[in-house]
Scaffold this active site. Structure first.
Site, PDB file in Angstrom:
ATOM      1  N   MET A   8     -31.447  13.221  -4.212  1.00 37.04           N
ATOM      2  CA  MET A   8     -32.875  13.207  -3.826  1.00 37.04           C
ATOM      3  C   MET A   8     -33.002  13.964  -2.499  1.00 37.04           C
ATOM      4  SD  MET A   8     -34.003  11.646  -6.391  1.00 37.04           S
ATOM      5  CE  MET A   8     -35.697  11.566  -5.880  1.00 37.04           C
ATOM      6  N   HIS A   9     -32.531  15.231  -2.534  1.00 33.13           N
ATOM      7  CA  HIS A   9     -32.362  16.022  -1.297  1.00 33.13           C
ATOM      8  C   HIS A   9     -33.431  15.749  -0.230  1.00 33.13           C
ATOM      9  CE1 HIS A   9     -29.514  18.577  -3.543  1.00 33.13           C
ATOM     10  NE2 HIS A   9     -30.406  18.617  -4.507  1.00 33.13           N
ATOM     11  N   ASP A  10     -34.702  15.980  -0.613  1.00 29.89           N
ATOM     12  CA  ASP A  10     -35.774  15.991   0.389  1.00 29.89           C
ATOM     13  C   ASP A  10     -36.028  14.616   0.994  1.00 29.89           C
ATOM     14  OD1 ASP A  10     -36.002  18.662  -0.190  1.00 29.89           O
ATOM     15  OD2 ASP A  10     -37.628  18.381  -1.628  1.00 29.89           O
TER      16      ASP A  10
END
Ligand code: BDR
Ligand code: CA
Length: 306
Positions: free
Chosen positions: A233-235
Site C-alpha cells: 500500500m505504497h502511498d
C-alpha cells in the site's frame, strides 16, 4: 495540534487508501487535494479523488484541483495494468461525486500554501505539479514545513530494474523537487515493499463497515503484490510516517535523480556521503515495522464513522 497537509495524488488504489486515512485521521487537517497524471490519466485521477472525498461526505471541506496532464518532458505512460482502466476498480462510487475547483492544481497549491505559515506536502504520484509550482512560485518554499513523498528507492525499482514508478513517470520533475532546498522525507520502495497489507488484514476490513468494504474491494482488484503475501500500500506509508515516525528507520543522505539513459528515473542515494561530501537533501526511510503498519491500518479504518 493537528498537522496541516496537502496531498498531490494520482488515485490509484493505494492513493485512494492514503486519501481515506488523511481525510479521516483527527490528527491531520487535509487542506487540499491536487491530482496529476500517473496511474491513469488526470481526468480519471481527478474523478477518483472526488469519489473518495464524496464517499466521506467532505466535498464542502476538502477541495480537489486537477493538475498536470503529462510529465514535464518524458511521454506519459500510465499504470492501468496495476490499477485497472478506471484507476479505482471494484467499488461503485455512483455517478454524482462533485466537481473540481475551477483553478489549476498549481494555482490551488500556491493559494493554499501561501495561506498557511507551515504546511506539509504529501505527493503520492509523480512530482510534476510540485516542479511547476516551485518554478512558477518559488515563494511557496518557505511556507512548506516538509515534503513527505512516496517514490524512489535506494534498492532497485518496480518499473525498471533501477526506477520506481512515480519518479520514473517524471524524473525531470523529481530532480527539481529534490534540488529545491525544501526538507524531504523519501518514503520509497525500501519500506513500502516490506509493509504489505496481509491477506488476514484484508479479510478484517470486511468487518469494518462501508469504509472497510470499499478498501477491501479496491485492494482485491489491485495487481501489485499477490494474494499469498499481500499487497504493497505504497502511498499509505506517507500517512503512517506522518503519524508514527517511530515505526520507521531513516537515514539522511543526498538523493540524485537520473534523467536519461538506462537508469532513467532512478534515485541514487549517496549512502556513503562520498559524492556529495556529506551534504544531504533528504531523509530516506530505510526500514519499517510491517506488523505495526498492518495494526495501525486496521485501527484507522475501525475508527471511521462510515
Ligand atoms: C507508486 O506507483 C503507483 O502505481 C502507486 O500508486 C504508488 O504511488 C509505487 O511505485
Ligand atoms: Ca500513487
Amino acid at each position: 495540534m493537528t498537522t496541516k497537509i496537502i496531498m498531490d495524488t494520482d488515485p490509484g488504489i493505494d492513493d485512494a487508501a492514503a486519501l481515506t486515512m488523511a481525510i479521516n485521521d483527527p490528527e491531520l487537517d487535509l487542506k487540499l487535494i491536487t491530482t496529476v497524471a500517473g496511474n491513469v490519466t488526470v481526468d480519471k485521477t481527478t474523478a477518483n479523488a472526488l469519489k473518495i472525498v464524496n464517499f466521506f461526505g467532505k466535498n464542502d471541506q476538502i477541495p480537489v484541483a486537477g493538475g498536470a496532464v503529462a510529465p514535464l518532458i518524458k511521454p506519459f505512460e500510465d499504470a492501468a495494468r496495476i490499477h485497472g482502466e478506471s484507476g479505482m476498480p471494484g467499488y461503485d462510487f455512483g455517478d454524482d461525486f462533485g466537481q473540481p475547483l475551477a483553478k489549476t492544481a498549481v494555482e490551488a497549491l500556491r493559494d493554499a500554501i501561501m495561506a498557511e505559515d507551515e504546511v506539509t506536502l504529501v505527493p503520492t504520484g509523480s512530482y510534476t505539479n510540485i516542479a511547476l509550482l516551485f518554478s512558477q512560485y518559488p515563494e511557496v518554499k518557505s511556507h512548506i514545513k516538509q515534503i513527505v513523498a512516496m517514490g524512489g528507492s535506494i534498492s532497485g525499482g518496480n518499473m525498471t530494474s533501477a526506477a520506481e514508478f512515480n519518479v520514473f513517470t517524471d524524473p525531470d520533475a523529481a530532480k527539481i523537487m529534490y534540488n529545491a532546498g525544501v526538507p524531504i522525507v523519501m518514503v520509497g520502495l525500501d519500506v513500502t515493499l516490506k509493509a504489505l497489507l496481509t491477506p488476514a488484514s484484508q479479510e478484517k476490513l470486511l468487518e469494518m463497515g462501508e469504509a472497510g468494504k470499499m478498501l477491501h474491494d479496491l485492494v482485491t482488484h489491485y495487481n501489485d503484490g499477490d494474494d499469498q503475501d499481500g499487497h504493497p500500500m505504497h502511498d499509505v506509508n506517507t500517512i503512517f510516517y506522518l503519524l508514527h515516525p517511530e515505526a520507521f528507520t531513516t537515514k539522511e543522505m543526498w538523493i540524485d535523480v537520473v534523467t536519461d539513459g538506462p537508469a532513467i528515473g532512478a534515485t541514487v542515494g549517496d549512502v556513503r556521503g562520498a559524492y556529495h561530501d556529506g551534504k544531504v537533501n533528504a531523509k530516506v526511510c530505510v526500514d519499517i515495522d510491517a506488523a505495526a503498519f498492518n495494526k495501525w491500518f486496521l485501527e484507522e479504518v475501525a475508527a471511521m464513522n462510515k
